[in-house]
Design an enzyme around this catalytic site. Structure first.
Site, PDB file in Angstrom:
ATOM      1  CB  THR A   1       5.392  -6.715   3.291  1.00 53.63           C
ATOM      2  OG1 THR A   1       5.114  -6.221   1.967  1.00 53.63           O
ATOM      3  CG2 THR A   1       4.986  -5.672   4.319  1.00 53.63           C
TER       4      THR A   1
ATOM      5  CE  LYS B   1      -1.022  -2.856 -13.869  1.00 56.19           C
ATOM      6  NZ  LYS B   1      -2.157  -3.791 -13.762  1.00 56.19           N
TER       7      LYS B   1
ATOM      8  CB  VAL C   1      -0.964   0.002   1.202  1.00 56.40           C
ATOM      9  CG1 VAL C   1      -1.734   1.318   1.272  1.00 56.40           C
ATOM     10  CG2 VAL C   1      -1.936  -1.168   1.110  1.00 56.40           C
TER      11      VAL C   1
END
Length: 389
Positions: A135, A147, A111
């Site tokens: 992560t 993206k 995120v």
């Protein structure tokens, strides 16, 4: 006839390297920082947990290499991945006096990477950004993609851009501090790319004892570093075939990503991405078997690997209506056809083009089977009972 004096022709080419470092003390990391960050105005964007654990050692490395970055902490999670968060990063960049030659540094998970990527594409109509994913999903998937994006209403990643990073630093030792849930989410993405693109990686995942790879990643075992590298190589190889999706919408990397996004959204993003991908992978394997595209043994190998990695096979929100809606939504997104990636073997795949290819009643049979298999898996795994998977 076209007046060529009035025509503008353009192309966009970009390349970046994902470099793997032994740990935060790796001397090559200094060179990476000097090459991509030092002597530039810089803003680090990170998350609360990463900030608490890694701010001091990473800031020290940046400063030793000649970089004096500004630093902000944003609560980046799937439910917060909206345009306001991107604008908050843009505002911080203004306050930090980031110039056209400046750089944003995404220090966090997927995120965080999505937010920083979109922000950097907007600032001054585009400035550089680099990623240091913290992560497993970030290191093998989101952090090496092209993206960036945010959710819009009920639609995941509906607003976004293609905006590749200048560079990516992969530091597997950082994963030692991940939660067990965080590791498993990444393993779902690793199984995905192994199924379609790396049979050796799949065999390594398949033959591991239950929970073994999860434990090795959290202990920094060298073997898992190689698995991470293989997953990155496979992912980059697939992305390189059609990096900006201009050659069509049949993509191996979309395996496990047809039902996953609407499933996440249906739970208000309380079901994390990797878990939703695992459910999608299980459904896809059984659907391919039901269509006669995948032999029973290969199907069991995929399901067995998901179970061995203690990943869910089913979720109560996966209904026939959700599947139908997902098919329709993905057809809009993928050039008018579902283009659902289905395994036809370990290392091979085909694409479901439309819902009419599914015989009547097949999806009902698959959902019932997955529900039963999940009950069996839960009964066999005490930890699954505690986590609800």
């Amino acid at each position: 006839m076209i007046d060529r004096q009035l025509a503008l022709y353009s192309s966009y080419e970009h390349s970046f390297v994902a470099e793997v470092f032994g740990d935060l003390l790796d001397s090559r990391l200094d060179l990476w920082i000097q090459r991509h960050i030092a002597r530039r105005t810089a803003l680090v964007v990170t998350t609360p947990t990463v900030n608490r654990i890694y701010r001091e050692p990473i800031l020290k490395r940046l400063q030793q290499a000649g970089c004096q970055p500004r630093w902000i902490v944003k609560d980046c999670y799937e439910g917060s991945k909206v345009m306001e968060l991107v604008l908050g990063v843009c505002e911080a960049a203004v306050q930090a006096n980031i110039d056209r030659g400046g750089v944003l540094i995404a220090l966090g998970g997927g995120v965080c990477s999505d937010i920083v990527t979109l922000a950097s594409s907007l600032l001054r109509r585009g400035i550089s950004h680099v990623r240091i994913p913290t992560t497993l999903i970030g290191q093998i998937d989101a952090g090496i993609g092209l993206k960036g994006g945010v959710n819009f209403g009920v639609h995941k990643n509906y607003l976004g851009c293609f905006y590749p990073p200048d560079a990516v630093a992969i530091i597997p030792s950082i994963l030692k501090t991940l939660s067990a849930d965080g590791v498993r989410q990444g393993l779902a993405e690793m199984i995905k790319v192994a199924c379609t693109s790396d049979t050796t990686l799949f065999k390594n995942l398949e033959t591991a004892r239950p929970g073994e790879i999860e434990a090795q990643i959290k202990s920094g075992h060298a073997q898992t570093n190689d698995m991470i590298r293989r997953a990155i190589c496979a992912m980059i190889a697939e992305l390189s075939k059609n990096p900006f999706e201009r050659k069509g919408y049949e993509r191996a990397v979309d395996f496990g990503h047809t039902l996953a996004h609407p499933l996440e959204a249906s739970t208000g993003y309380t079901l994390h991405h990797g878990m939703a991908v695992a459910v999608d992978l299980a459904f896809s394997a059984l659907l391919s078997r039901g269509l006669g595209w995948l032999d029973a043994r290969s199907c069991e190998r995929i399901i067995g690997t998901l179970r061995s990695c203690r990943l869910p096979l089913w979720h109560e929100n996966v209904t026939e209506q959700l599947i139908h809606d997902a098919f329709m939504t993905n057809a809009k997104h993928r050039g008018g056809e579902i283009n659902m990636t289905l395994p036809t073997g370990i290392g091979t795949y085909a694409f479901l083009k439309n819902e009419k290819q599914c015989p009547s009643g097949l999806i009902t049979v698959i959902l019932n089977e997955l529900r039963q298999r999940q009950k069996e898996a839960t009964a066999a795994q005490p930890e699954a009972r505690r986590t609800g998977f």
